[in-house]
Design an enzyme around this catalytic site. Structure first.
Site, PDB file in Angstrom:
ATOM      1  N   SER A   3      -4.537   0.597  -1.045  1.00  0.00           N
ATOM      2  CA  SER A   3      -3.680  -0.493  -0.568  1.00  0.00           C
ATOM      3  C   SER A   3      -3.983  -0.830   0.890  1.00  0.00           C
ATOM      4  O   SER A   3      -3.779  -0.014   1.796  1.00  0.00           O
ATOM      5  CB  SER A   3      -2.214  -0.104  -0.710  1.00  0.00           C
ATOM      6  N   HIS A  38      -6.215  -3.112  -3.400  1.00  0.00           N
ATOM      7  CA  HIS A  38      -4.847  -3.537  -3.679  1.00  0.00           C
ATOM      8  C   HIS A  38      -4.300  -4.303  -2.473  1.00  0.00           C
ATOM      9  O   HIS A  38      -4.314  -3.802  -1.347  1.00  0.00           O
ATOM     10  CB  HIS A  38      -4.003  -2.288  -3.956  1.00  0.00           C
ATOM     11  N   ASP A  64      -1.155  -6.146  -0.870  1.00  0.00           N
ATOM     12  CA  ASP A  64       0.306  -6.270  -0.917  1.00  0.00           C
ATOM     13  C   ASP A  64       0.764  -7.474  -0.102  1.00  0.00           C
ATOM     14  O   ASP A  64       0.733  -7.440   1.129  1.00  0.00           O
ATOM     15  CB  ASP A  64       0.944  -5.006  -0.341  1.00  0.00           C
ATOM     16  N   MET A 101       3.799  -9.710   1.093  1.00  0.00           N
ATOM     17  CA  MET A 101       5.265  -9.592   1.239  1.00  0.00           C
ATOM     18  C   MET A 101       5.786 -10.751   2.073  1.00  0.00           C
ATOM     19  O   MET A 101       5.170 -11.122   3.077  1.00  0.00           O
ATOM     20  CB  MET A 101       5.606  -8.287   1.958  1.00  0.00           C
ATOM     21  N   HIS A 116      -0.830  -7.943  -5.314  1.00  0.00           N
ATOM     22  CA  HIS A 116       0.548  -7.570  -5.674  1.00  0.00           C
ATOM     23  C   HIS A 116       1.487  -8.463  -4.875  1.00  0.00           C
ATOM     24  O   HIS A 116       1.696  -8.250  -3.681  1.00  0.00           O
ATOM     25  CB  HIS A 116       0.733  -6.079  -5.342  1.00  0.00           C
ATOM     26  N   MET A 162       4.823  -9.615  -3.661  1.00  0.00           N
ATOM     27  CA  MET A 162       6.248  -9.289  -3.491  1.00  0.00           C
ATOM     28  C   MET A 162       6.874 -10.473  -2.761  1.00  0.00           C
ATOM     29  O   MET A 162       7.302 -10.379  -1.604  1.00  0.00           O
ATOM     30  CB  MET A 162       6.382  -7.976  -2.703  1.00  0.00           C
ATOM     31  N   MET A 207       6.360   0.329 -10.199  1.00  0.00           N
ATOM     32  CA  MET A 207       6.628   0.752  -8.819  1.00  0.00           C
ATOM     33  C   MET A 207       7.202   2.163  -8.852  1.00  0.00           C
ATOM     34  O   MET A 207       8.225   2.413  -9.486  1.00  0.00           O
ATOM     35  CB  MET A 207       7.637  -0.178  -8.144  1.00  0.00           C
ATOM     36  N   ASP A 209       2.197   2.420  -8.410  1.00  0.00           N
ATOM     37  CA  ASP A 209       2.115   2.053  -6.999  1.00  0.00           C
ATOM     38  C   ASP A 209       3.251   2.688  -6.206  1.00  0.00           C
ATOM     39  O   ASP A 209       4.424   2.390  -6.432  1.00  0.00           O
ATOM     40  CB  ASP A 209       2.198   0.512  -6.921  1.00  0.00           C
TER      41      ASP A 209
HETATM   42  C1  DX5 Z   1       4.794  -0.942  -1.421  1.00  0.00           C
HETATM   43  C2  DX5 Z   1       3.425  -1.387  -1.796  1.00  0.00           C
HETATM   44  C3  DX5 Z   1       2.456  -0.311  -1.970  1.00  0.00           C
HETATM   45  C4  DX5 Z   1       2.210   0.547  -0.743  1.00  0.00           C
HETATM   46  C5  DX5 Z   1       1.866   1.920  -1.223  1.00  0.00           C
HETATM   47  O1  DX5 Z   1       5.680  -1.996  -1.554  1.00  0.00           O
HETATM   48  O2  DX5 Z   1       3.457  -2.109  -3.010  1.00  0.00           O
HETATM   49  O3  DX5 Z   1       1.231  -0.805  -2.481  1.00  0.00           O
HETATM   50  O4  DX5 Z   1       1.197   0.070   0.076  1.00  0.00           O
HETATM   51  O5  DX5 Z   1       1.786   2.737  -0.133  1.00  0.00           O
HETATM   52  P1  DX5 Z   1       1.770   4.325  -0.261  1.00  0.00           P
HETATM   53  O6  DX5 Z   1       0.587   4.701  -1.064  1.00  0.00           O
HETATM   54  O7  DX5 Z   1       1.680   4.751   1.164  1.00  0.00           O
HETATM   55  O8  DX5 Z   1       3.070   4.738  -0.909  1.00  0.00           O
HETATM   56 ZN    ZN Z   2       1.568  -2.660  -3.976  1.00  0.00          ZN
END
Ligand code: DX5
Ligand code: ZN
Length: 221
Positions: free
Chosen positions: A7, A32, A34, A36, A65, A67, A136, A174
């Protein structure tokens, strides 16, 4: 075969290419991403502009991903950015089935993500439009949180349902995945393991050591 999907959220952004180049050198296939919006989750990360600039240099499978609320308004932007997989959250739109269709119509793989509190039953009428299910294993929004053990039951149930409905669908987890707990997850038949804070490290030698460890563990599957 199972793969690591590191990620980017936990990357060292002032030295990004050094960190991504080491993933390339280690034959990491997935990245990956993320996204947000400070609305669906209480954090803001990056958007399609950053992803598009990464696409100019890197060939990873871009495992995006989202969010963000109302992802339907941005699917075209993520297509234009060069994303391969786009995963939305079930609760992020009034019309999850329609958005999954929209993602596929644009030639990308469509994923649905389930929060830790989201029941498995929401998948019931989505199966025909799914390429990936992202479970998740932390509450979304931040890296570095602890794996929520109650999700083990959900992972097992969803694996059974995937095998029954469409074994081609990828199962991804994840949050909170580390070299110290991934071994206990190996027999769950998970296709993609997201790991952020455990993989990225400002010290490139420590990052290499960690990648070696993940490779050694995932080879056992
Ligand atoms: C959280 C993200 C994850 C995050 C995981 O909302 O979707 O992808 O980066 O991070 P770790 O591996 O540190 O839990
Ligand atoms: Zn993620």
């Amino acid at each position: 075969m199972s793969f690591l999907s590191p990620s980017l959220l936990s990357a060292n952004f002032y030295n990004l290419s050094e960190q991504l180049d080491i993933l390339v050198e280690n034959d990491v296939k997935y990245l990956h991403l993320d996204v947000m919006d400070g609305n669906f989750v209480p954090n803001i990360s990056f958007g399609p502009g950053i992803i598009k600039s990464l696409r100019k240099k890197y060939d990873f499978i871009f495992d995006t991903h989202l969010m963000i609320v109302n992802p339907e308004n941005y699917i075209e932007n993520f297509k234009d950015a060069g994303c391969d997989i786009v995963t939305i959250h079930y609760e992020a739109t009034k019309h999850p089935l329609r958005v999954l269709q929209q993602i596929r119509q644009m030639g990308m793989k469509a994923g649905i993500s389930l929060n830790p509190g989201t029941p498995v039953e929401v998948l019931d009428y989505l199966w025909d439009e799914l390429d990936l299910i992202l479970i998740m294993t932390v509450n979304p929004g931040f890296g570095g949180q602890s794996f929520i053990e109650s999700q083990l039951k959900k992972i097992k149930r969803i694996r059974e349902l995937i095998n029954k409905n469409n074994p081609e669908i990828l199962l991804e987890i994840d949050g909170g995945v580390k070299t110290t707990n991934i071994e206990s997850l190996l027999d769950l038949d998970i296709d993609l393991f997201v790991s952020g804070s455990d993989v990225f490290n400002e010290d490139i030698y420590l990052m290499q050591a960690k990648l070696d460890k993940y490779k050694e563990i995932l080879r056992r599957i």
